[in-house]
Enzyme design. Sequence first.
Site, PDB file in Angstrom:
ATOM      1  N   CYS A 296      -4.922  -3.581   3.044  1.00 37.19           N
ATOM      2  CA  CYS A 296      -4.658  -3.219   4.435  1.00 37.19           C
ATOM      3  C   CYS A 296      -5.830  -3.485   5.397  1.00 37.19           C
ATOM      4  CB  CYS A 296      -4.202  -1.759   4.505  1.00 37.19           C
ATOM      5  SG  CYS A 296      -3.325  -1.326   6.036  1.00 37.19           S
TER       6      CYS A 296
ATOM      7  N   LYS B 104     -10.369   0.256  -2.276  1.00 31.69           N
ATOM      8  CA  LYS B 104     -10.478  -0.197  -0.888  1.00 31.69           C
ATOM      9  C   LYS B 104     -11.857   0.112  -0.299  1.00 31.69           C
ATOM     10  CE  LYS B 104      -7.971   0.421   3.521  1.00 31.69           C
ATOM     11  NZ  LYS B 104      -6.903   1.228   4.155  1.00 31.69           N
TER      12      LYS B 104
ATOM     13  N   GLU C  48       0.848  -1.192   0.000  1.00 33.34           N
ATOM     14  CA  GLU C  48       0.000   0.000   0.000  1.00 33.34           C
ATOM     15  C   GLU C  48       0.890   1.251   0.000  1.00 33.34           C
ATOM     16  OE1 GLU C  48      -3.849   1.638   2.528  1.00 33.34           O
ATOM     17  OE2 GLU C  48      -2.278   0.532   3.585  1.00 33.34           O
TER      18      GLU C  48
END
Length: 214
Positions: free
Chosen positions: A122, A78, A6
């Site tokens: 993440c 995301k 990321e």
Amino acid sequence: MIFLPECFNYIGVNLFDGLNIAEPIDGPIMARYQSLAKQSGMWLSLGGFQEVGPDSTHRYNSHVIINSDGTIVAVYRKIHLFDLDMPDGPEPIKLKESDATAPGAEVVACDSVAGRLGLTVCYDLRFPELYQKLRFEMGAEVLLVPSAFTRPTGEAHWEVLLRARAIETQCYVIAAAQCGQHNEKRCSYGHALIIDPWGKVWSEICRYFSFGVA
């Protein structure tokens, strides 16, 4: 295939720095990575690209897959944003990703030379239902978790959550991770991992400025 973490191209002092440098997927930064993939004949997993968002105050945190021809084959935005206020932890943390980032809405998997990939980023790691859908509805064989985990949350939960996702889905997990002190406000835990469906760690990177091969 090469897997990057990321924020692979930029980490700012605050969340709004990423907003200021955001580009569209067909912009010059991604074009350079497409060229790199084609020149090297390698697939790339680019986790956490600062993509222009739906309005002037929000961007997307996007995971991009590029094939060895330099073609973008998948983009995942995301879904679960990192909003955390932990004043009493071992290291106080206050970070609200949603202030400058818009959530995605689509679950994404794609075929690759490394198998069928399930794309995440993440903080998604803490939501097992996403990985269940990638595995059992979309046929993912390898779950990707490019990350920039904070040091205190990483020390507590990083490896155990990754191993849990591997075991419960019977998938391989590849988690490229940012590591070390980026600036006066940002520090990442590191410990990039490759884990098999039995939950066994195949490879772990504990040093700064390093890479692993498996």
